[in-house]
Design a protein around this motif. Structure first.
Motif, PDB file in Angstrom:
ATOM      1  N   PHE A  42       0.820  -1.207   0.000  1.00 30.33           N
ATOM      2  CA  PHE A  42       0.000   0.000   0.000  1.00 30.33           C
ATOM      3  C   PHE A  42       0.857   1.261   0.000  1.00 30.33           C
ATOM      4  CE2 PHE A  42      -3.119   3.001   1.647  1.00 30.33           C
ATOM      5  CZ  PHE A  42      -4.304   2.565   1.101  1.00 30.33           C
ATOM      6  N   GLY A  43       1.870   1.274   0.881  1.00 32.13           N
ATOM      7  CA  GLY A  43       2.721   2.449   0.963  1.00 32.13           C
ATOM      8  C   GLY A  43       3.560   2.433   2.217  1.00 32.13           C
ATOM      9  N   VAL A  44       4.304   3.509   2.451  1.00 32.76           N
ATOM     10  CA  VAL A  44       5.192   3.617   3.593  1.00 32.76           C
ATOM     11  C   VAL A  44       4.974   4.956   4.298  1.00 32.76           C
ATOM     12  CG1 VAL A  44       7.083   4.528   2.155  1.00 32.76           C
ATOM     13  CG2 VAL A  44       7.606   3.495   4.383  1.00 32.76           C
ATOM     14  N   LEU A  45       4.927   4.912   5.630  1.00 30.65           N
ATOM     15  CA  LEU A  45       4.800   6.110   6.459  1.00 30.65           C
ATOM     16  C   LEU A  45       6.113   6.359   7.187  1.00 30.65           C
ATOM     17  CD1 LEU A  45       1.305   5.459   8.043  1.00 30.65           C
ATOM     18  CD2 LEU A  45       1.858   7.348   6.511  1.00 30.65           C
ATOM     19  N   ILE A  46       6.428   7.618   7.425  1.00 22.40           N
ATOM     20  CA  ILE A  46       7.694   7.973   8.052  1.00 22.40           C
ATOM     21  C   ILE A  46       7.425   8.649   9.392  1.00 22.40           C
ATOM     22  CG2 ILE A  46       9.868   9.201   7.791  1.00 22.40           C
ATOM     23  CD1 ILE A  46       9.394   9.194   4.766  1.00 22.40           C
ATOM     24  N   PRO A  47       7.677   7.972  10.518  1.00 13.61           N
ATOM     25  CA  PRO A  47       7.501   8.610  11.825  1.00 13.61           C
ATOM     26  C   PRO A  47       8.353   9.864  11.935  1.00 13.61           C
ATOM     27  CG  PRO A  47       7.836   6.233  12.065  1.00 13.61           C
ATOM     28  CD  PRO A  47       8.127   6.569  10.633  1.00 13.61           C
ATOM     29  N   TYR A  48       7.861  10.845  12.671  1.00 15.29           N
ATOM     30  CA  TYR A  48       8.594  12.102  12.812  1.00 15.29           C
ATOM     31  C   TYR A  48       9.964  11.872  13.446  1.00 15.29           C
ATOM     32  CZ  TYR A  48       9.522  17.000  13.892  1.00 15.29           C
ATOM     33  OH  TYR A  48      10.079  18.251  13.969  1.00 15.29           O
ATOM     34  N   LYS A  49      10.040  10.906  14.342  1.00 17.01           N
ATOM     35  CA  LYS A  49      11.317  10.593  14.970  1.00 17.01           C
ATOM     36  C   LYS A  49      12.336  10.131  13.929  1.00 17.01           C
ATOM     37  CE  LYS A  49      12.861   8.604  19.308  1.00 17.01           C
ATOM     38  NZ  LYS A  49      12.446   7.882  20.534  1.00 17.01           N
ATOM     39  N   GLU A  50      11.879   9.379  12.934  1.00 16.96           N
ATOM     40  CA  GLU A  50      12.762   8.908  11.866  1.00 16.96           C
ATOM     41  C   GLU A  50      13.128  10.060  10.921  1.00 16.96           C
ATOM     42  OE1 GLU A  50      14.079   5.712  11.101  1.00 16.96           O
ATOM     43  OE2 GLU A  50      13.545   5.264  13.185  1.00 16.96           O
ATOM     44  N   GLN A  51      12.199  10.970  10.719  1.00 16.39           N
ATOM     45  CA  GLN A  51      12.516  12.148   9.905  1.00 16.39           C
ATOM     46  C   GLN A  51      13.667  12.919  10.538  1.00 16.39           C
ATOM     47  OE1 GLN A  51       8.978  14.543   8.991  1.00 16.39           O
ATOM     48  NE2 GLN A  51       7.708  12.726   9.169  1.00 16.39           N
ATOM     49  N   GLN A  52      13.614  13.075  11.850  1.00 12.69           N
ATOM     50  CA  GLN A  52      14.652  13.822  12.551  1.00 12.69           C
ATOM     51  C   GLN A  52      15.990  13.093  12.544  1.00 12.69           C
ATOM     52  OE1 GLN A  52      12.287  14.188  16.246  1.00 12.69           O
ATOM     53  NE2 GLN A  52      12.484  16.410  16.031  1.00 12.69           N
ATOM     54  N   LYS A  53      15.960  11.777  12.750  1.00 12.72           N
ATOM     55  CA  LYS A  53      17.193  10.996  12.882  1.00 12.72           C
ATOM     56  C   LYS A  53      17.902  10.780  11.548  1.00 12.72           C
ATOM     57  CE  LYS A  53      16.925   7.247  15.418  1.00 12.72           C
ATOM     58  NZ  LYS A  53      16.348   6.024  16.047  1.00 12.72           N
ATOM     59  N   HIS A  54      17.114  10.669  10.467  1.00 18.60           N
ATOM     60  CA  HIS A  54      17.704  10.250   9.186  1.00 18.60           C
ATOM     61  C   HIS A  54      17.541  11.279   8.073  1.00 18.60           C
ATOM     62  CE1 HIS A  54      18.588   6.245  10.751  1.00 18.60           C
ATOM     63  NE2 HIS A  54      17.394   6.259  11.305  1.00 18.60           N
ATOM     64  N   GLY A  55      17.122  12.502   8.415  1.00 17.39           N
ATOM     65  CA  GLY A  55      17.058  13.568   7.432  1.00 17.39           C
ATOM     66  C   GLY A  55      15.985  13.393   6.376  1.00 17.39           C
ATOM     67  N   LEU A  56      14.957  12.631   6.701  1.00 17.26           N
ATOM     68  CA  LEU A  56      13.833  12.447   5.765  1.00 17.26           C
ATOM     69  C   LEU A  56      12.877  13.621   5.911  1.00 17.26           C
ATOM     70  CD1 LEU A  56      13.371   8.667   6.561  1.00 17.26           C
ATOM     71  CD2 LEU A  56      14.252   9.586   4.397  1.00 17.26           C
ATOM     72  N   LYS A  57      12.262  14.043   4.809  1.00 14.19           N
ATOM     73  CA  LYS A  57      11.455  15.264   4.810  1.00 14.19           C
ATOM     74  C   LYS A  57       9.978  15.049   4.511  1.00 14.19           C
ATOM     75  CE  LYS A  57      15.030  17.938   5.556  1.00 14.19           C
ATOM     76  NZ  LYS A  57      15.179  18.624   6.850  1.00 14.19           N
ATOM     77  N   THR A  58       9.601  13.849   4.105  1.00 16.58           N
ATOM     78  CA  THR A  58       8.215  13.607   3.690  1.00 16.58           C
ATOM     79  C   THR A  58       7.462  12.831   4.765  1.00 16.58           C
ATOM     80  OG1 THR A  58       8.816  11.571   2.515  1.00 16.58           O
ATOM     81  CG2 THR A  58       8.889  13.627   1.268  1.00 16.58           C
ATOM     82  N   LEU A  59       6.121  12.918   4.717  1.00 20.62           N
ATOM     83  CA  LEU A  59       5.278  12.185   5.669  1.00 20.62           C
ATOM     84  C   LEU A  59       5.136  10.723   5.287  1.00 20.62           C
ATOM     85  CD1 LEU A  59       2.354  14.739   6.173  1.00 20.62           C
ATOM     86  CD2 LEU A  59       4.292  14.320   7.693  1.00 20.62           C
ATOM     87  N   GLY A  60       5.141  10.445   4.014  1.00 17.43           N
ATOM     88  CA  GLY A  60       4.961   9.079   3.547  1.00 17.43           C
ATOM     89  C   GLY A  60       4.639   9.052   2.068  1.00 17.43           C
ATOM     90  N   THR A  61       4.606   7.855   1.511  1.00 15.16           N
ATOM     91  CA  THR A  61       4.382   7.688   0.081  1.00 15.16           C
ATOM     92  C   THR A  61       3.438   6.523  -0.177  1.00 15.16           C
ATOM     93  OG1 THR A  61       6.537   8.584  -0.546  1.00 15.16           O
ATOM     94  CG2 THR A  61       5.484   7.106  -2.125  1.00 15.16           C
ATOM     95  N   LEU A  62       2.468   6.754  -1.033  1.00 13.55           N
ATOM     96  CA  LEU A  62       1.599   5.684  -1.534  1.00 13.55           C
ATOM     97  C   LEU A  62       2.253   5.039  -2.747  1.00 13.55           C
ATOM     98  CD1 LEU A  62      -1.911   7.403  -1.493  1.00 13.55           C
ATOM     99  CD2 LEU A  62      -1.223   5.478  -0.069  1.00 13.55           C
ATOM    100  N   PHE A  63       2.229   3.717  -2.806  1.00 19.78           N
ATOM    101  CA  PHE A  63       2.715   3.005  -3.981  1.00 19.78           C
ATOM    102  C   PHE A  63       1.551   2.878  -4.974  1.00 19.78           C
ATOM    103  CE2 PHE A  63       5.423   0.523  -0.683  1.00 19.78           C
ATOM    104  CZ  PHE A  63       6.203   1.640  -0.460  1.00 19.78           C
ATOM    105  N   SER A  64       1.250   3.972  -5.637  1.00 14.29           N
ATOM    106  CA  SER A  64      -0.003   4.092  -6.399  1.00 14.29           C
ATOM    107  C   SER A  64      -0.181   3.012  -7.451  1.00 14.29           C
ATOM    108  CB  SER A  64      -0.080   5.481  -7.043  1.00 14.29           C
ATOM    109  OG  SER A  64      -0.009   6.492  -6.065  1.00 14.29           O
ATOM    110  N   SER A  65       0.856   2.754  -8.243  1.00 15.06           N
ATOM    111  CA  SER A  65       0.709   1.755  -9.305  1.00 15.06           C
ATOM    112  C   SER A  65       0.937   0.337  -8.807  1.00 15.06           C
ATOM    113  CB  SER A  65       1.667   2.062 -10.464  1.00 15.06           C
ATOM    114  OG  SER A  65       3.012   2.030 -10.027  1.00 15.06           O
ATOM    115  N   MET A  66       1.502   0.177  -7.602  1.00 12.90           N
ATOM    116  CA  MET A  66       1.539  -1.150  -6.980  1.00 12.90           C
ATOM    117  C   MET A  66       0.137  -1.531  -6.531  1.00 12.90           C
ATOM    118  SD  MET A  66       4.413  -2.840  -6.811  1.00 12.90           S
ATOM    119  CE  MET A  66       6.202  -2.705  -6.763  1.00 12.90           C
TER     120      MET A  66
END
Length: 544
Positions: A393-417
């Motif tokens: 379905f997709g992947v969500l990014i916890p805010y704690k992981e955004q802070q620790k690993h420099g990720l900037k997005t909330l999450g992504t839907l695998f639309s065509s999957m």
């Protein structure tokens, strides 16, 4: 959004003087035949104005039309559907608002049946495979207790806390029923779940979930408004786990509920789905049933005048709107109606002028609603350039992981999957979300910046290489109202409007929840209230 199909509803609707006792009885009793005459044709046609052609407004109009009520839907934008919108280009098809829904609300199941949309429902491939980021990489979210025990998403300490929650909180509730919740009437979502399950559950399950359903965060959201069902379970049972199990068993043993649910029994009401052609198919079906002539696009409501002084009367409302003719010339005009259903956001309602009995009805009691901004970035990559594609379905990014690993997005839907027919065979289509309560400023960043951020995150998580072959940016400045700690003041203000303005009813996500199913239920309930009001109107006239 990624977890958008969960029902994140507000508090239960406030009591209303015209609340019908049975929705079914209303469906079997057209308002046009309410006049008490042997010839229903002698009864004047009732009319209701609906402000806003989003989901709740179109659903309300549809139900009223089915009951024989004349409706006029006013929509300031040049299209119906609100934040549900589907687009296509170059072999790609994507949704620009809600991507999926569930039939968690009975009204949603009934609507799909009534519209004949069962054959158009499209279920995602591998929809139970959903991921969160843990230690900088996607990890499969456990879908059952056994997989939870085996999963590395939570520590042993958190797993033990989950296991013992029924014993700890059932005991607490036995000592003093309801006390736990009474002490936390303004509690945050984060505090509620931390009390029951520990901080790690909040950081790695609740935080990404609420970001994916409402763009909010656990500390800003109020538990009693964002998750009223869970809040009420604690009040009744103490333990959330015990309450969920017992409620499910009670519902299964309720013969009335079983009969009501029979129309949708063949379908799993908890699974996510869209429609062939995207979520726009739902809007198109509703719009077609309501009728083009009854939906006034590009028409902004300027003022609403209530001429009633308590007792229902025909034509008790007058609406002034600002529309344009074919040449673009402004046309200001007034129309009269028997009732009004308002579905516009409260931020828009505050700009409208209201009068009652000729005197200004000042809306200074309406509080300012905090709306969360969100950007959707639709991107595509050649399949050969995605080195770690994930099925699901997709992947969500916890805010704690955004802070620790420099990720900037909330999450992504695998639309065509999820829906393979939404992209060319040689490409993957993704829908990524940026912004929300943690990153409000980032939501409004230029497309070029967001493209870089999304590509960077997808490179870290899915191993994408190079640049996307396709990019679309959709910005929602007021994506969702934030169900914050003081949201009760918003609901009280809505209730005050409904109480003091006869024949006025409010529906939409400012009142009854954010999920598609919740706003369908909200529009449906508002229509039932309007029908009940019109019935009382007719009975009052017959007595005089």
């Amino acid at each position: 959004m990624l977890a958008r199909t969960a029902t994140v509803s507000s508090t239960s609707p406030h009591s209303h003087p015209y609340r019908p006792t049975s929705a079914r009885s209303l469906r079997l009793r057209p308002v046009l035949a309410m006049a008490g005459s042997d010839d229903s044709r002698s009864a004047p046609a009732r009319s209701v104005a609906i402000v806003g052609a989003g989901v709740s407004g179109l659903v309300a109009a549809y139900r009223l039309r089915k009951s024989g009520v004349n409706v006029t839907v006013f929509e300031a934008a040049d299209r119906a559907g609100g934040k549900i919108r589907t687009n296509s280009e170059g072999g790609f098809l994507w949704d620009e608002g809600a991507n999926t829904m569930t039939e968690g609300e009975l009204e949603a199941s009934r609507l799909i049946d009534d519209l004949g949309l069962q054959d158009k429902q499209q279920y995602p491939n591998s929809q139970h495979k959903r991921y969160i980021v843990k230690d900088g990489a996607p990890a499969l979210i456990p879908s059952d207790p056994i997989s939870l025990m085996k999963s590395s998403v939570l520590s042993t300490k958190s797993k033990i806390a989950l296991f013992f929650e029924p014993f700890l909180y059932k005991k607490a509730n036995t000592r003093n029923p309801g006390k736990v919740s009474d002490e936390h009437l303004s509690e945050s979502v984060g505090s509620f779940f931390e009390r029951h399950f520990g901080r790690e559950v909040v950081d790695y399950l609740i935080d990404p979930f609420v970001a994916g359903t409402s763009a909010g965060d656990p500390e800003s959201l109020s538990i009693c408004h964002a998750f009223p069902a869970l809040w009420n379970l604690e009040r009744k049972y103490g333990s959330v786990v015990v309450g969920a199990i017992l409620s499910k068993l009670t519902a299964k043993g309720d013969p009335v509920k079983t009969r009501r649910d029979s129309s949708a029994k063949r379908r799993n009401r908890r699974v996510s789905f869209s429609f062939h052609g995207g979520m726009q198919s739902l809007i198109n079906a509703l719009h077609n049933e309501v009728g083009d002539d009854n939906v006034k696009l590009g028409t902004e409501v300027l003022s609403l005048a209530c001429t009633l002084d308590g007792a229902p009367a025909p034509g008790g409302w007058s609406i002034s709107d600002d529309s344009k003719d074919a040449s673009g010339k402004d046309l200001a005009k007034n129309q009269t109606f028997d009732a009004v259903i308002m579905t516009a956001p409260l931020s828009n309602v505050q700009r409208m002028k209201f009068t009652k009995g000729g005197a200004p009805f000042v809306l200074d009691f309406l509080p300012k609603v905090d709306y969360l901004p969100l950007s959707l970035m639709v991107t595509a990559f050649k399949k050969d350039d995605v080195k770690k594609p994930l099925e699901g379905f997709g992947v969500l990014i916890p805010y704690k992981e955004q802070q620790k690993h420099g990720l900037k997005t909330l999450g992504t839907l695998f639309s065509s999957m999820m829906f393979p027919d939404r992209a060319p065979d040689d490409q993957y289509l993704y829908t990524t979300f940026v912004g929300g309560s943690h990153n409000r400023d980032l939501a409004g960043a230029p497309t070029s910046i967001l493209k870089q951020l999304v590509t960077s995150d997808l490179k870290k998580l899915l191993g994408v290489q190079g640049q996307p072959t396709f990019v679309k940016h959709i910005y929602w400045g007021n994506a969702f109202p934030l169900y914050g700690h003081d949201y009760n003041s918003v609901l009280e203000a809505i209730e005050k409007m409904e109480k003091n303005l006869p024949g006025f009813f409010y529906a939409g996500n400012n009142k009854d929840g954010l999920a598609v199913g919740s706003v369908i239920a909200s529009g449906s309930k508002a229509a039932d209230l309007a029908i009940s009001y019109l019935e009382s109107h007719t009975k009052h006239n017959n007595l005089h």
